[in-house]
Scaffold this active site. Structure first.
Site, PDB file in Angstrom:
ATOM      1  N   HIS A  76       0.794  -1.321   0.084  1.00  0.00           N
ATOM      2  CA  HIS A  76       0.041  -0.126  -0.057  1.00  0.00           C
ATOM      3  C   HIS A  76       0.922   1.158  -0.040  1.00  0.00           C
ATOM      4  O   HIS A  76       1.979   1.321   0.587  1.00  0.00           O
ATOM      5  CB  HIS A  76      -0.784   0.090   1.200  1.00  0.00           C
ATOM      6  CG  HIS A  76      -1.773  -1.002   1.154  1.00  0.00           C
ATOM      7  ND1 HIS A  76      -1.549  -2.298   1.847  1.00  0.00           N
ATOM      8  CD2 HIS A  76      -3.139  -0.946   0.977  1.00  0.00           C
ATOM      9  CE1 HIS A  76      -2.593  -3.166   1.623  1.00  0.00           C
ATOM     10  NE2 HIS A  76      -3.328  -2.290   1.379  1.00  0.00           N
ATOM     11  N   GLU A 113       8.907  -1.014   3.643  1.00  0.00           N
ATOM     12  CA  GLU A 113       9.597   0.340   3.290  1.00  0.00           C
ATOM     13  C   GLU A 113      10.948   0.121   3.796  1.00  0.00           C
ATOM     14  O   GLU A 113      11.738   0.698   3.453  1.00  0.00           O
ATOM     15  CB  GLU A 113       8.376   1.301   3.993  1.00  0.00           C
ATOM     16  CG  GLU A 113       7.358   1.557   3.239  1.00  0.00           C
ATOM     17  CD  GLU A 113       6.345   0.557   3.380  1.00  0.00           C
ATOM     18  OE1 GLU A 113       5.544   0.552   2.254  1.00  0.00           O
ATOM     19  OE2 GLU A 113       6.417  -0.287   4.024  1.00  0.00           O
ATOM     20  N   ASP A 127      27.047   0.871  -6.115  1.00  0.00           N
ATOM     21  CA  ASP A 127      26.867   1.352  -7.381  1.00  0.00           C
ATOM     22  C   ASP A 127      28.054   2.479  -7.319  1.00  0.00           C
ATOM     23  O   ASP A 127      28.819   2.471  -8.471  1.00  0.00           O
ATOM     24  CB  ASP A 127      25.636   2.110  -7.701  1.00  0.00           C
ATOM     25  CG  ASP A 127      25.586   2.986  -8.838  1.00  0.00           C
ATOM     26  OD1 ASP A 127      26.043   2.301  -9.949  1.00  0.00           O
ATOM     27  OD2 ASP A 127      25.376   4.046  -8.877  1.00  0.00           O
TER      28      ASP A 127
END
Length: 157
Positions: A76, A113, A127
């Site tokens: 959600h 989350e 990265d």
């Protein structure tokens, strides 16, 4: 155990939280990235050529938490009230730990989350350092604690 993301016919659904009570919810997650000694020391000293690796990773993690429902199909969209990301260094392991806390007051938890924030921060470190070290390993990503909601508290330390 009932899997709530499937209907009676086994088809994927988004869980209906309409009738759930709003509660304060917190999730704490952790994960690690190990690397070679040169890369580890440069990250720790803040001397990676691309810039402030941990500062960028922190912002990326916060953005990841906010975008979780765009990435994980059945999550959600949530009003996140707080995200904190800390970095812990383990010199003996040449490992950096990302520890994330996500908070909300709502009808569903923030575990996904927090996990997304942690993994996004770890991926950002990778990265920004991959030109120096392609052997880095992301590992041990996990939910450590959660509180709030009908299922109550959970501790996995």
């Amino acid at each position: 155990m009932v899997l709530t993301h499937f209907n009676k016919d086994g088809k994927a659904i988004m869980v209906d939280v309409t009738e759930k009570n709003e509660t304060k919810r917190v999730a704490l997650t952790k994960g690690k990235i190990s690397m070679n000694k040169e890369t580890y020391l440069k990250v720790k000293e803040g001397t990676i050529q691309k810039g402030d690796v941990l500062g960028v990773a922190r912002v990326a993690g916060i953005m990841g938490a906010k975008k979780t429902s765009d990435l994980i199909p059945m999550c959600h969209p949530l009003f996140i009230t707080g995200v904190e990301i800390e970095f812990n260094f383990f010199d003996d392991e040449l490992t950096i730990e990302v520890a994330t806390s996500v908070k909300t007051a709502g009808k569903t938890g923030v575990e996904m989350e927090a996990l997304t924030a942690t993994t996004t921060a770890l991926l950002t470190i990778y990265d920004m350092c991959k030109a120096m070290d392609k052997t880095m390993v992301i590992k041990d990503v996990r939910l450590c604690k959660k509180s709030g909601g009908k299922s109550g508290d959970f501790i996995n330390e």
